[in-house]
Scaffold this motif. Structure first.
Motif, PDB file in Angstrom:
ATOM      1  N   GLY A  19      -5.169 -17.292  11.106  1.00  9.32           N
ATOM      2  CA  GLY A  19      -3.828 -17.498  10.598  1.00  9.32           C
ATOM      3  C   GLY A  19      -2.853 -17.590  11.762  1.00  9.32           C
ATOM      4  O   GLY A  19      -3.248 -17.797  12.917  1.00  9.32           O
ATOM      5  N   LEU A  20      -1.568 -17.415  11.488  1.00  7.81           N
ATOM      6  CA  LEU A  20      -0.570 -17.545  12.545  1.00  7.81           C
ATOM      7  C   LEU A  20      -0.814 -16.541  13.663  1.00  7.81           C
ATOM      8  O   LEU A  20      -0.731 -16.881  14.853  1.00  7.81           O
ATOM      9  CB  LEU A  20       0.829 -17.351  11.964  1.00  7.81           C
ATOM     10  N   SER A  21      -1.123 -15.298  13.315  1.00  3.23           N
ATOM     11  CA  SER A  21      -1.326 -14.285  14.352  1.00  3.23           C
ATOM     12  C   SER A  21      -2.617 -14.524  15.123  1.00  3.23           C
ATOM     13  O   SER A  21      -2.655 -14.364  16.346  1.00  3.23           O
ATOM     14  CB  SER A  21      -1.313 -12.878  13.740  1.00  3.23           C
ATOM     15  N   GLY A  22      -3.681 -14.909  14.433  1.00  3.46           N
ATOM     16  CA  GLY A  22      -4.951 -15.142  15.108  1.00  3.46           C
ATOM     17  C   GLY A  22      -4.895 -16.295  16.085  1.00  3.46           C
ATOM     18  O   GLY A  22      -5.435 -16.213  17.201  1.00  3.46           O
ATOM     19  N   VAL A  23      -4.244 -17.386  15.694  1.00  4.45           N
ATOM     20  CA  VAL A  23      -4.119 -18.535  16.597  1.00  4.45           C
ATOM     21  C   VAL A  23      -3.293 -18.150  17.821  1.00  4.45           C
ATOM     22  O   VAL A  23      -3.647 -18.484  18.964  1.00  4.45           O
ATOM     23  CB  VAL A  23      -3.485 -19.731  15.866  1.00  4.45           C
ATOM     24  N   ALA A  44      -9.915 -24.659   8.088  1.00  2.00           N
ATOM     25  CA  ALA A  44      -8.813 -25.055   8.955  1.00  2.00           C
ATOM     26  C   ALA A  44      -7.984 -23.823   9.273  1.00  2.00           C
ATOM     27  O   ALA A  44      -8.060 -22.815   8.555  1.00  2.00           O
ATOM     28  CB  ALA A  44      -7.952 -26.133   8.290  1.00  2.00           C
ATOM     29  N   PRO A  45      -7.168 -23.870  10.317  1.00  2.00           N
ATOM     30  CA  PRO A  45      -6.316 -22.720  10.627  1.00  2.00           C
ATOM     31  C   PRO A  45      -5.100 -22.665   9.705  1.00  2.00           C
ATOM     32  O   PRO A  45      -4.815 -23.600   8.970  1.00  2.00           O
ATOM     33  CB  PRO A  45      -5.903 -22.991  12.083  1.00  2.00           C
ATOM     34  N   PRO A 103       4.326 -27.762   5.774  1.00  2.00           N
ATOM     35  CA  PRO A 103       3.087 -26.988   5.938  1.00  2.00           C
ATOM     36  C   PRO A 103       1.917 -27.787   6.493  1.00  2.00           C
ATOM     37  O   PRO A 103       1.128 -27.259   7.277  1.00  2.00           O
ATOM     38  CB  PRO A 103       2.794 -26.479   4.521  1.00  2.00           C
ATOM     39  N   VAL A 104       1.790 -29.052   6.125  1.00  2.00           N
ATOM     40  CA  VAL A 104       0.700 -29.864   6.667  1.00  2.00           C
ATOM     41  C   VAL A 104       0.873 -30.021   8.169  1.00  2.00           C
ATOM     42  O   VAL A 104      -0.095 -29.979   8.948  1.00  2.00           O
ATOM     43  CB  VAL A 104       0.647 -31.237   5.963  1.00  2.00           C
ATOM     44  N   GLN A 105       2.107 -30.191   8.600  1.00  2.00           N
ATOM     45  CA  GLN A 105       2.389 -30.310  10.024  1.00  2.00           C
ATOM     46  C   GLN A 105       2.034 -29.020  10.760  1.00  2.00           C
ATOM     47  O   GLN A 105       1.539 -29.052  11.893  1.00  2.00           O
ATOM     48  CB  GLN A 105       3.863 -30.650  10.247  1.00  2.00           C
ATOM     49  N   MET A 106       2.282 -27.878  10.130  1.00  2.00           N
ATOM     50  CA  MET A 106       1.945 -26.606  10.755  1.00  2.00           C
ATOM     51  C   MET A 106       0.446 -26.501  11.012  1.00  2.00           C
ATOM     52  O   MET A 106      -0.002 -26.092  12.094  1.00  2.00           O
ATOM     53  CB  MET A 106       2.411 -25.448   9.874  1.00  2.00           C
ATOM     54  N   VAL A 107      -0.371 -26.860  10.024  1.00  2.00           N
ATOM     55  CA  VAL A 107      -1.818 -26.804  10.188  1.00  2.00           C
ATOM     56  C   VAL A 107      -2.261 -27.702  11.338  1.00  2.00           C
ATOM     57  O   VAL A 107      -3.090 -27.317  12.176  1.00  2.00           O
ATOM     58  CB  VAL A 107      -2.530 -27.199   8.879  1.00  2.00           C
ATOM     59  N   LEU A 114      -5.231 -25.034  19.408  1.00  2.00           N
ATOM     60  CA  LEU A 114      -6.572 -24.510  19.646  1.00  2.00           C
ATOM     61  C   LEU A 114      -7.442 -25.496  20.417  1.00  2.00           C
ATOM     62  O   LEU A 114      -8.161 -25.118  21.346  1.00  2.00           O
ATOM     63  CB  LEU A 114      -7.233 -24.157  18.312  1.00  2.00           C
ATOM     64  N   LYS A 115      -7.370 -26.770  20.055  1.00  2.00           N
ATOM     65  CA  LYS A 115      -8.202 -27.783  20.705  1.00  2.00           C
ATOM     66  C   LYS A 115      -7.817 -27.998  22.169  1.00  2.00           C
ATOM     67  O   LYS A 115      -8.630 -28.419  22.986  1.00  2.00           O
ATOM     68  CB  LYS A 115      -8.098 -29.102  19.942  1.00  2.00           C
TER      69      LYS A 115
END
Length: 390
Positions: A19-23, A44-45, A103-107, A114-115
């Motif tokens: 989630g937001l914190s994990g990323v 997905a994140p 929200p789609v943009q956030m994902v 990450l990548k």
């Protein structure tokens, strides 16, 4: 190196939950040279922010009356805000400031972050099943990815809201007697003739249905909002923690039926999307070296080891009374490093919804903007812990 096949079987830091914190924890640690494995049950994140298609990022700013110029917690929060909504101004809602986003943009942004880090291995669609304790530390985590079981060793471990590492290591706070806050479920409807009065009319109509016995009392706190990008209306439905997905979907069908019958704007409403699970507002919390108290938030307490600033109110969704808000009496409060660090397991930390806090304090800390900050703080702390373990 974002792959599904584990090449090394070892990492400097292992993180449960993307989630937001994990990323933020993963990116922070990787940028400081650590090898990171991030284990996420979804494909997905994004966690709750993605799963509920949340459209406002809360907790980024203090509650001053003037337009905020910067985040309370500079760093990744600033970077994510600038990249996600470069031309978007914060919006005032009541006594707080919110940042609108798609929200789609956030994902997509989280996946891009990450990548970009070659030191991060992401295991999507994976479930942690156990962890092995050696003396006072976690040595190995076992997880299942695509039907196959794997082990990963680590120097430091972060539970970023998943709760599983806390449970497996017996470092979860004992369940209290207070009732859990209402959980959330969301669905998007197309074909609604939106107008600005619907956020008022929807709960009014549903309150009438509650009075008639057609809906349970918590249905009255259903909120309606409009998404200008998809041209759909989102209903955010509240229901008791622990309710099954089938129960959430059944209640949502009844809600939509009532709205179609009583509000002309909903006559042609059609379901276009719904969440794949019910999302809890509270959950398994760390038994940390310090448990942040409700009064610490309200009184704006500072700490010698403060690692983030928070100003979001104690937003508690009571099962009988609905949402209640208690505001910090000062500009902000602080969360100490001790609330991210396990009391008994020397290489375990928490971030996001898993931090060491009382229920009321967590009702402030759980929002997206503060999840970004606790994730970044946990990532930095894990680097120090990992070095001590070497």
């Amino acid at each position: 190196m974002n792959e599904t096949e584990d090449r090394s079987g070892a990492a400097d830091i292992v993180i449960a939950g993307a989630g937001l914190s994990g990323v933020c924890a993963a990116v922070t640690a990787a940028r400081r040279g650590a090898r990171v494995m991030l284990i996420e049950r979804d494909a997905a994140p994004g966690g709750t922010a993605a799963g509920l298609r949340q459209r406002f990022l809360c907790g980024l700013f203090g509650n001053a009356s003037d337009m905020p110029r910067a985040c309370l917690n500079p760093g990744l929060s600033d970077e994510i805000m600038a990249r996600m909504s470069p031309n978007t101004r914060p919006q005032r809602m009541g006594q707080v400031w919110l940042l609108p986003y798609e929200p789609v943009q956030m994902v997509k942004l989280l996946a891009t972050l990450l990548k970009a880090e070659k030191n991060i291995i992401v295991k999507y669609s994976s479930t942690i099943t156990s962890c092995r304790l050696q003396d006072d530390r976690i040595s190995v985590v076992r997880y299942i990815c695509r039907g196959r079981s794997h082990n990963v060793e680590g120097s430091a471990f972060i539970d970023a809201g998943a709760g599983i590492l806390l449970e497996q290591s017996a470092e979860a706070q004992p369940a209290g007697r207070l009732s859990l806050p209402l959980a959330g479920f969301a669905l998007d409807l197309g074909g609604v003739d939106w107008d600005e009065m619907l956020p008022v009319r929807v709960p009014y109509v549903l309150y009438g249905a509650v009075q008639r016995g057609e809906l349970p009392v918590y249905a009255r706190w259903t909120a309606a909002s409009f998404d200008a990008v998809s041209k759909s209306v989102q209903l955010k439905v509240s229901l008791p923690a622990g309710k099954a997905l089938s129960a959430a979907r059944q209640m949502s069908r009844v809600i939509v039926k009532i709205l179609r019958q009583e509000l002309p704007a909903f006559r042609s409403a059609a379901l276009v999307w719904q969440a794949t699970r019910v999302f809890a507002r509270d959950g398994v919390r760390l038994r940390g070296k310090y448990i942040l108290k409700d009064k610490d938030v309200i009184t704006g307490k500072s700490f010698n080891d403060g690692v983030i600033k928070g100003a979001w109110p104690v937003e508690f969704w009571d099962p009988r009374q609905g949402p209640t808000y208690r505001y910090c009496r000062k500009d902000h409060y602080e969360l100490p490093l001790r609330s991210l660090v396990s009391r008994n397991v020397s290489n375990l930390l928490a971030a996001g919804r898993s931090v060491s806090a009382e229920p009321g304090a967590l009702a402030s800390l759980r929002v997206g903007g503060l999840c970004l900050a606790t994730g970044e703080a946990a990532g930095r702390a894990a680097i120090d812990l990992g070095r001590k373990m070497l």
